[in-house]
Write a protein that holds these residues in place. Structure first.
Motif, mmCIF file in Angstrom:
data_model
loop_
_atom_site.group_PDB
_atom_site.id
_atom_site.type_symbol
_atom_site.label_atom_id
_atom_site.label_comp_id
_atom_site.label_asym_id
_atom_site.label_seq_id
_atom_site.Cartn_x
_atom_site.Cartn_y
_atom_site.Cartn_z
ATOM 1 N N VAL A 85 -41.534 39.074 10.125
ATOM 2 C CA VAL A 85 -40.636 38.407 11.260
ATOM 3 C C VAL A 85 -39.196 38.658 11.076
ATOM 4 O O VAL A 85 -38.725 38.651 12.195
ATOM 5 N N ARG A 88 -38.770 41.997 12.756
ATOM 6 C CA ARG A 88 -38.539 42.099 14.156
ATOM 7 C C ARG A 88 -37.437 41.392 14.861
ATOM 8 O O ARG A 88 -36.911 41.672 15.992
ATOM 9 N N PHE A 101 -42.830 35.885 29.546
ATOM 10 C CA PHE A 101 -43.694 34.919 29.376
ATOM 11 C C PHE A 101 -44.085 34.029 30.744
ATOM 12 O O PHE A 101 -42.969 34.089 31.596
ATOM 13 N N TYR A 111 -36.266 31.328 23.923
ATOM 14 C CA TYR A 111 -37.636 31.530 23.105
ATOM 15 C C TYR A 111 -37.159 31.817 21.910
ATOM 16 O O TYR A 111 -37.474 31.174 20.813
ATOM 17 N N LEU A 115 -36.731 29.965 18.058
ATOM 18 C CA LEU A 115 -37.651 30.139 17.014
ATOM 19 C C LEU A 115 -36.942 30.342 15.721
ATOM 20 O O LEU A 115 -37.264 30.038 14.727
ATOM 21 N N SER B 345 -43.913 38.254 22.359
ATOM 22 C CA SER B 345 -43.421 37.412 21.486
ATOM 23 C C SER B 345 -43.445 37.929 20.295
ATOM 24 O O SER B 345 -42.469 37.548 19.277
ATOM 25 N N LEU B 346 -44.306 38.613 19.499
ATOM 26 C CA LEU B 346 -44.165 39.184 18.012
ATOM 27 C C LEU B 346 -42.973 39.966 17.906
ATOM 28 O O LEU B 346 -42.181 39.963 17.124
ATOM 29 N N ALA B 350 -41.433 36.287 16.410
ATOM 30 C CA ALA B 350 -42.257 35.225 16.286
ATOM 31 C C ALA B 350 -43.314 35.491 15.297
ATOM 32 O O ALA B 350 -43.713 36.389 15.253
ATOM 33 N N THR B 351 -43.746 34.211 14.689
ATOM 34 C CA THR B 351 -44.914 34.450 13.806
ATOM 35 C C THR B 351 -46.091 34.586 14.697
ATOM 36 O O THR B 351 -45.940 33.918 15.838
ATOM 37 N N GLU B 354 -46.588 30.546 15.926
ATOM 38 C CA GLU B 354 -45.613 30.493 16.919
ATOM 39 C C GLU B 354 -46.051 30.897 18.198
ATOM 40 O O GLU B 354 -45.902 30.475 19.240
ATOM 41 N N THR B 355 -46.443 32.192 17.895
ATOM 42 C CA THR B 355 -47.039 33.036 19.266
ATOM 43 C C THR B 355 -48.335 32.193 19.967
ATOM 44 O O THR B 355 -48.131 31.909 21.163
ATOM 45 N N LYS B 358 -46.846 28.663 21.247
ATOM 46 C CA LYS B 358 -45.772 28.600 22.275
ATOM 47 C C LYS B 358 -46.107 29.472 23.465
ATOM 48 O O LYS B 358 -45.333 29.485 24.587
ATOM 49 N N VAL B 359 -46.831 30.548 23.165
ATOM 50 C CA VAL B 359 -46.915 31.754 24.442
ATOM 51 C C VAL B 359 -48.516 31.798 24.921
ATOM 52 O O VAL B 359 -48.760 31.640 25.804
#
Lengths: 256, 459
Positions: A85, A88, A101, A111, A115, B345-346, B350-351, B354-355, B358-359
């Motif tokens: 995490v 990334r 999204f 977003y 996070l 998202s990843l 994002a974990t 979370e993905t 939230k998505v």
């Protein structure tokens, strides 16, 4: 770009297997800080696969196995202590097809920062959203409709939104996987200008099918073929004076 | 010939026509080698088959529809003058008797001579009618077949004709489904109106007491037909069911869609779907024998007074029953969220959770809401579990640990046993049914609209 810049990413003997299928046959290369490096090569040559190794996006694919070492700032990205995490967040990614999204433009940008807890107050978040959109050259087009869905933008705007989205988490490296292949020439040229500006602050790795694009935007170019790295060098040298026969054949359009 | 054998013969004719048409079209094709046939041989075959059968079939239908009335009036015309002068409804009785005599059924009292004569006449007429029908159909089928056979030329658009007939057939089939729905509504509507002639709608929809008494007590003592306690019971049980089914179903769906290995998903999903296939009466046993006593003991252990048959028991078991509705549909919807959304998202660091939160779930939300509404309408219409496990006590209560009754259970109660279908006690069942129908219809429509909207998003 002179080779005296510090090494940002250093890959050694990277091999990738999809099940029994070997997609990469030992790739070794360095990516320097604040350069734009482009990967070219025919479809299926492994350039996207290698790109996805750099922020371990291949982890999300079942039956995919990566060997070899990739160092980011001298640290192995596969070492257990390093969280994928975190990686990334440091190494952002922009995808081939714009994938905003199904949320508002504002939420698309906020977003990531939310996070990662980058903003304590709403005002900070607003700042991040504005500066990210500005740096992606999208602010003036969307500032009056931040609450509208990101999916309502045009293809080129969507892709810049995605770039803004990845900028918003302050990465050090941005990986771009054929970011213009779904866009028209005008949107493409806007993104290319953007890439030129972004390299002040980021290291950019871009995969492209478009050789003119590689020639226009990148400092160095790497040519991949059948899962091997055939040639890597300054973009000028690779395009005007390729060292390898296969590179020359590809660049002159003899195959690929 | 009997009608059944007529139909069998028609089918045989159709097969014959098909063969003849094919053969003929091939012959036509060889005679005109420089012209391309418009359609394929089997289209010509089908066209001839249809021409042979369809007109004859329509004649059959028409005949079956019109002939009885014609025969009856012909028979009546031959009756003695004094009988023929009787009033219309008496005549109906007479022709009923004669019909029974002609069909060799028994009649009350001895048959008069003129009745026997008329019966003989009727038998004769019927035999003639059958004969004429058979002959007519034979002629029409033969003409149809010959006509279409002779028309076969390279230019004839046989495929268009066949496709038109098939299309008409498809329209007809879909009309049947729609007409059935309309028919159900209309039949209930009529009875409901009758009910409302006894009880004003205001009293029915807003009354808070349900005590219909028995129809034998007499009209003087009208019962109370308040819908509210039943609706409240229905809502409570369905609500409890949703409280059980939504969290469980969603978690199952998230696990199956996002975490489970493909192999496990492919096995687990059908196994969970079996839950929806268990007969509801079996759930009823389960609720009555196992869950009810368990909840009662559980309540006793923590100092709560829970009835073994209560809204809670019925709701919990019903919730379990509708888990697959929610889990299966939601799983499909979550899986449909494009991978690029997850990658995006990843890729931002994002974990996985979370993905998903939230998505993926927000993107799938409209579809999930649709799934939940479909499950809810199923819960509201459910009967057997509630009959067995809810205690059947139509009282207005907010306590889920007490026995309640629902709209469906009350319909069962009002329509079982001896019924007088002109009493409000029985007619109320139709009013209840219509109310239920409207509620579930609305839920379904809302669900479908939401699901459809969601679909467009990713097209």
């Amino acid at each position: 770009m002179s080779n005296s810049a510090p090494v940002k990413i250093s890959a050694t003997d990277v091999k990738v297997f999809y099940g029994d299928n070997q997609a990469l046959h030992g790739i070794s290369m360095d990516v320097y800080q604040n350069e734009v490096i482009s990967f070219i090569g025919p479809s299926g040559c492994g350039k996207s696969t290698f790109l996805r190794c750099m922020n371990r996006m291949n982890d999300t694919i079942e039956h995919c196995r990566v060997t070899g070492s990739i160092l980011l700032d001298g640290r192995d990205i596969h070492e257990p202590a390093l969280d994928v995490v975190q990686l990334r967040a440091q190494v952002g990614m922009v995808f081939q097809k714009p994938n905003p999204f199904p949320k508002s433009i504002y939420e698309n940008i906020s977003y990531g920062p939310k996070l990662h807890g980058l903003a304590e107050r709403k005002a900070d978040l607003d700042d991040i959203v504005e500066s990210s959109l500005r740096r992606a050259g999208l602010w003036n087009e969307v500032k009056d409709r931040l609450d509208q869905p990101g999916t309502g933008l045009s293809g080129g705007q969507q892709q810049r939104l995605c770039i803004a989205r990845s900028i918003a988490v302050s990465p050090e490296v941005i990986l771009m996987d054929e970011p213009c292949s779904a866009l028209d020439p005008i949107a493409t040229s806007i993104i290319e200008e953007l890439i030129d500006e972004l390299k002040q602050n980021f290291t950019i790795v871009i995969v492209t099918h478009n050789m003119q694009q590689a020639a226009r935007v990148s400092d160095r170019t790497a040519f991949f073929h059948l899962g091997n790295l055939i040639e890597i060098g300054n973009t000028n040298d690779v395009f005007t004076n390729p060292q390898q026969k296969r590179t020359e054949d590809y660049i002159t359009g003899r195959y690929g | 010939m009997s009608n059944l054998s007529l139909i069998v013969v028609l089918l045989i004719l159709m097969a014959l026509g098909y063969q003849l048409g094919m053969t003929r079209s091939r012959k036509v094709a060889t005679v005109n080698p420089d012209l391309r046939m418009h359609s394929r041989p089997h289209h010509y075959g089908m066209m001839v088959g249809l021409w042979a059968v369809l007109p004859a079939f329509f004649i059959l239908l028409l005949w079956l529809w019109l002939a009885p009335a014609v025969i009856n009036s012909m028979m009546l015309a031959q009756l003695p003058a004094d009988v023929a002068a009787l009033a219309a409804d008496e005549l109906r009785v007479v022709s009923q008797r004669i019909g029974n005599l002609a069909g060799n059924f028994g009649v009350v009292a001895d048959a008069a001579d003129w009745e026997l004569a008329a019966a003989e006449h009727l038998r004769q007429l019927k035999a003639n009618s059958a004969l004429v029908l058979t002959a007519l159909m034979a002629v029409i089928a033969a003409v149809g077949m010959l006509y279409s056979l002779l028309r076969i030329t390279p230019r004839l658009k046989a495929r268009h004709q066949v496709e038109r007939v098939v299309k008409a057939l498809l329209v007809l089939c879909s009309t049947v489904a729609i007409l059935t729905t309309i028919g159900i509504v209309l039949s209930m509507l009529g009875e409901t109106m009758k009910f409302f002639s006894y009880i004003p709608p205001g009293e029915f929809f807003f009354g808070t007491t349900w005590n219909p008494r028995f129809s034998t007590v007499g009209v003087g003592e009208q019962g109370d037909f308040g819908l509210v306690p039943l609706l409240a019971g229905t809502a409570m049980i369905a609500g409890i069911a949703m409280l059980v089914a939504i969290p469980l179903g969603l978690m199952v769906a998230i696990y199956l869609a996002e975490y489970a290995p493909v192999k496990l998903r492919n096995t687990a999903k059908p196994v969970i779907e079996v839950l929806a296939g268990i007969p509801t009466i079996v759930y009823g046993f389960f609720a009555l024998v196992t869950v009810g006593p368990f909840l009662r003991d559980l309540g006793a252990a923590v100092g709560l007074d829970i009835n073994a048959t209560s809204a809670l028991t019925a709701g919990v078991v019903m919730g379990i029953m509708i888990i697959p509705f929610i889990s299966s549909l939601s799983d499909d919807i979550i899986t449909q969220v494009p991978k690029s959304m997850r990658d995006g998202s990843l890729g931002l660091g994002a974990t996985k959770s979370e993905t998903i939160l939230k998505v993926v779930l927000p993107a799938a939300l409209p579809g999930i809401v649709g799934a939940v509404l479909l499950a809810a309408s199923r819960a509201i219409g459910e009967t057997m579990i509630v009959v067995l496990a809810a205690g059947n006590s139509p009282s207005l209560t907010a306590n889920p640990f007490e026995a309640v009754s629902t709209v469906t259970v009350t319909i069962v109660n009002q329509l079982t046993g001896d019924n007088d279908f002109s009493s409000p006690q029985s007619l109320v069942a139709f009013a209840l049914g219509l109310t239920l129908f409207v509620i579930t219809l609305l839920l379904n429509v809302i669900a479908l609209v939401i699901v459809r909207k969601y679909r467009e998003q990713y097209e």
